[in-house]
Design an enzyme around this catalytic site. Structure first.
Site, PDB file in Angstrom:
ATOM      1  N   GLU A  52      35.487  88.787  53.201  1.00  0.00           N
ATOM      2  CA  GLU A  52      35.198  86.915  54.213  1.00  0.00           C
ATOM      3  C   GLU A  52      36.695  86.765  55.577  1.00  0.00           C
ATOM      4  OE1 GLU A  52      31.597  84.513  52.939  1.00  0.00           O
ATOM      5  OE2 GLU A  52      33.468  83.552  51.821  1.00  0.00           O
ATOM      6  N   LEU A 106      24.613  88.866  52.747  1.00  0.00           N
ATOM      7  CA  LEU A 106      23.591  88.138  53.745  1.00  0.00           C
ATOM      8  C   LEU A 106      24.467  86.487  53.739  1.00  0.00           C
ATOM      9  CD1 LEU A 106      21.713  87.906  55.665  1.00  0.00           C
ATOM     10  CD2 LEU A 106      20.289  87.059  53.548  1.00  0.00           C
ATOM     11  N   ASP A 107      25.621  86.905  54.810  1.00  0.00           N
ATOM     12  CA  ASP A 107      26.523  85.579  54.984  1.00  0.00           C
ATOM     13  C   ASP A 107      25.575  84.423  55.326  1.00  0.00           C
ATOM     14  OD1 ASP A 107      29.155  83.804  55.138  1.00  0.00           O
ATOM     15  OD2 ASP A 107      28.487  84.025  57.278  1.00  0.00           O
ATOM     16  N   ASP A 119      18.649  87.287  49.498  1.00  0.00           N
ATOM     17  CA  ASP A 119      20.490  87.766  49.155  1.00  0.00           C
ATOM     18  C   ASP A 119      20.164  88.844  48.334  1.00  0.00           C
ATOM     19  OD1 ASP A 119      22.330  85.639  49.714  1.00  0.00           O
ATOM     20  OD2 ASP A 119      21.595  84.246  48.573  1.00  0.00           O
ATOM     21  N   ASP A 139      27.516  80.082  43.696  1.00  0.00           N
ATOM     22  CA  ASP A 139      26.593  80.074  44.604  1.00  0.00           C
ATOM     23  C   ASP A 139      24.835  79.959  44.367  1.00  0.00           C
ATOM     24  OD1 ASP A 139      29.004  78.663  46.332  1.00  0.00           O
ATOM     25  OD2 ASP A 139      29.088  80.811  46.788  1.00  0.00           O
ATOM     26  N   ASP A 158      30.009  91.449  52.187  1.00  0.00           N
ATOM     27  CA  ASP A 158      29.112  89.658  51.376  1.00  0.00           C
ATOM     28  C   ASP A 158      27.957  90.033  52.108  1.00  0.00           C
ATOM     29  OD1 ASP A 158      27.620  87.414  51.416  1.00  0.00           O
ATOM     30  OD2 ASP A 158      28.992  86.304  52.279  1.00  0.00           O
ATOM     31  N   GLU A 184      30.120  90.013  46.462  1.00  0.00           N
ATOM     32  CA  GLU A 184      29.471  88.450  46.892  1.00  0.00           C
ATOM     33  C   GLU A 184      28.251  88.422  45.084  1.00  0.00           C
ATOM     34  OE1 GLU A 184      29.047  84.714  48.383  1.00  0.00           O
ATOM     35  OE2 GLU A 184      28.369  85.719  49.516  1.00  0.00           O
ATOM     36  N   GLU A 185      27.979  89.183  45.647  1.00  0.00           N
ATOM     37  CA  GLU A 185      26.644  89.077  44.501  1.00  0.00           C
ATOM     38  C   GLU A 185      26.756  89.424  43.372  1.00  0.00           C
ATOM     39  OE1 GLU A 185      24.353  86.972  45.260  1.00  0.00           O
ATOM     40  OE2 GLU A 185      24.529  87.334  47.809  1.00  0.00           O
TER      41      GLU A 185
END
Length: 338
Positions: free
Chosen positions: A279, A122-123, A76, A70, A120, A99-100
């Site tokens: 998630e 910053l969803d 983020d 993404d 995550d 996630e990052e």
């Protein structure tokens, strides 16, 4: 205001649980309390960054992609740094998955604790530039290895989680958490800088008729999900469609109001889009603890609880159907009939 009324108001405020006091009383675990204090500090810092994004020039793309492919926003990167620094320095974590980050982060031995977290930071950050609610999602496991932590400490089913939650940054900053004994909601009181216990979150006795999905993917779904979506839209009293595009916001609304949220697999994303560890699993635990159901739909040849999915990699994905029992069962019925 009379002095007696003022005293009553003060006593009422004192009687309210702060998040730290709640964790101590409900877990009796000092290490969990310290780790969660680091988590809530990180969320307060992210909330401040989100509120100041415009004036601090934090809108827009960072110019890179994350481990899931993404596009990465400036917020983020900042949120990820805040989370990692807070959790690492708590001294209570052994391994972190973000996630990052492409690979898991092994905490140095001198700062190492017993918890493994996936998050995550910053969803919903793709919506940040238009001021839509965003959030942080996290899952907590207790490591099972000795010595150097490995990914096997976190590549486990949701039934092994010891805690999960999210923090939503919207008109208010809400921190929602479960330790396996119900779902509890806290709201940040900016005047004192503390998350204050708002109450227990449960699906309502009378669920609203709401379906929530990215209907732009309709032609890519299997015929069972298509039929379920058409069913929600049909009849003399069709369901209302509500879709924010931030999982935190959509699940938060679903638990509070009822209905169903789903992000199924499709022809393009055959395992779904949402990630299992940070998630699917945490939101599934929260949904079940609030009295709902969380299912994968047809996944790897069968229907099953999201909580029982074992991720193959730290950024593995799975399909998601979660919400009140009434509506999740309506979707699953199409698979069972088939």
């Amino acid at each position: 205001m009379s002095s007696s009324k003022a005293v009553e108001d003060v006593e009422a405020e004192v009687d309210k649980y702060t998040l730290s006091a709640f964790i101590i009383s409900h877990t009796k675990d000092k290490e969990m309390t310290i780790m969660m204090n680091a988590m809530q500090l990180a969320c307060k810092l992210i909330a401040r960054a989100v509120r100041k994004a415009g004036v601090a020039n934090l809108y827009g793309l960072h110019g890179s992609a994350n481990a899931s492919g993404d596009d990465v926003k400036k917020l983020d990167v900042l949120s990820n740094d805040i989370m990692i620094n807070a959790l690492r320095n708590s001294g209570m974590c052994a391994l972190l998955v973000s996630e990052e980050e492409e690979k898991p982060i092994i905490i140095p031995e001198e700062l190492r604790g017993k918890y493994c977290l996936a998050f995550d930071p910053l969803d919903g950050s793709s919506n940040i530039d238009c001021n839509v609610s965003t959030g942080t999602i996290f899952s907590v496991f207790e490591r099972k290895s000795t010595g150097e932590p490995t990914v096997d400490d976190i590549l486990r089913p949701g039934t092994d989680m010891v805690a999960a939650g999210y923090c939503m940054y919207g008109s208010a900053t809400d921190f929602v958490v479960t330790f396996g004994n119900g779902v509890h909601r806290f709201t940040l009181d900016d005047s004192v800088g503390e998350f204050i216990h708002f109450g227990e979150m449960k699906f309502p006795a009378k669920n609203k008729t709401i379906y929530s999905c990215n209907e732009g993917n309709f032609t890519l779904w299997d015929d069972k999900i298509q039929k379920a979506t058409e069913m929600f839209k049909a009849g003399p009293k069709p369901y209302s469609a509500r879709y924010v595009g931030s999982m935190v916001s959509d699940v938060h609304r679903t638990i509070l109001y009822g209905g169903v949220f789903y992000y199924p697999a499709d022809k393009k994303s055959t395992k779904g889009k949402l990630r299992v560890l940070y998630e699917g699993l945490p939101m599934a635990l929260l949904t079940e603890q609030a009295g709902g159901l969380a299912n994968t739909g047809m996944f790897k040849g069968k229907l099953g609880r999201i909580m029982e999915v074992i991720p193959e990699t730290i950024h593995d994905r799975c399909p998601i159907i979660m919400g009140c029992e009434r509506d999740v069962e309506k979707v699953l019925a199409f698979y069972k009939e088939g």
